[in-house]
Scaffold this active site. Sequence first.
Site, short mmCIF file in Angstrom:
data_model
loop_
_atom_site.label_atom_id
_atom_site.label_comp_id
_atom_site.label_asym_id
_atom_site.label_seq_id
_atom_site.Cartn_x
_atom_site.Cartn_y
_atom_site.Cartn_z
CG ASP A 1 -1.96 -1.17 1.53
OD1 ASP A 1 -2.84 -1.46 0.47
OD2 ASP A 1 -1.81 -2.21 2.16
CG ASP B 1 -1.43 4.42 3.74
OD1 ASP B 1 -2.06 4.01 2.92
OD2 ASP B 1 -1.07 3.78 4.63
CG ASP C 1 2.74 2.96 15.09
OD1 ASP C 1 3.54 3.34 14.36
OD2 ASP C 1 1.90 2.17 14.81
#
Length: 362
Positions: A68, A70, A135
């Site tokens: 993916d 992003d 994170d």
Amino acid sequence: MIVRYATNDKGKTKKIAEIYTKDEHKIERHDIDSQALFICDKLRRAGYKSYIIGGAVRDLLLKKQPKDFDIVTDAYPSGIRKIFRHSRIIGKRFKLVHVCFSENIYEVSTFRSARKESYDNNNFGTMAEDAWRRDFTINALYYCPKEEQIIDFTGGYKDVKKRVVKPILPLHTIFLEDPVRILRAIKYSVVIDGDIPFILKLRIKKHAKELICCSPSRLTEEVIKIMKTGYACDILKKLSSLGILKLILPNIYNMQKDNLFYENLNIFDNEIKNGTLPSGEISVLLIPLLEKFILTILNLEDNSIRTMKEVMEDVKSFLKPLTPPNNDIAEAVKNIFKRNNIKLRNIYSVRFKAVRQRRPRK
């Protein structure tokens, strides 16, 4: 390497980011998804900043093909929505935009604010604030397609090279705020072929039971992401060794004790890596988790016949607490029937025969 400095409130100059050039990171534009580049370029032409963010940058540095791409920008969701005709705003806690190209969906988010009072609200900030809200350091790298540079605020570039998972958020709160980060930490450690630092592993074991309180939708989303990586076999093994798999997926934990389960899952992973399976289809990702279970409940050796409704109910119970869409579960079941030469008409025949027998004569 270029160093970016800024002046703090006391007027002192301090380093806030390291910038790596193409000669250092070796990422070529043709390695990046063309539609992701199109989105970045269109945002820039509209006067906004735009960057490839997170896992895609990490994977490109490791010479892996990202699943993916992003994108992050300083444009607000409403502004992004106006630029891209085929897009929709999603999310309540933090709004972002899905930009659609045919079957591909790209997540475009806005820089998040670092202010504590804004954590549950849609308040936006700078790229530096956004980086320190993420994170793990290996997911906080920003790639600029225009200048072909990687901007690193947290030391993630060096951590990728060292193949180590380091948290950005404080250790005493990172997993309490969001226990799903436990699954992500383990997933990332496998994907980068690295390890989890001892102190972080202790926190994972301490807070693992918090995962039981997570919503089924969050767990489902994360397990689907694990299945898309091409490393699901090793990730599930690591979750099992840390005592986490039996907490979140007890039925799959019991089934994975059979070596054949992991053999089939390893074959599935290789097909994902080679691009021979459509990793964007949830039904395909469910097959290796369900196949052995379905063959067991059909009990073909005893020639017992089950209706599709009964099979679906058993499958949904088996997957708990995961809650994939019913349509995807049904499609996965049908594919498993086809792979194992199980005819649907045989499954329905008894029910149809009973209905015909009850039908009154004219």
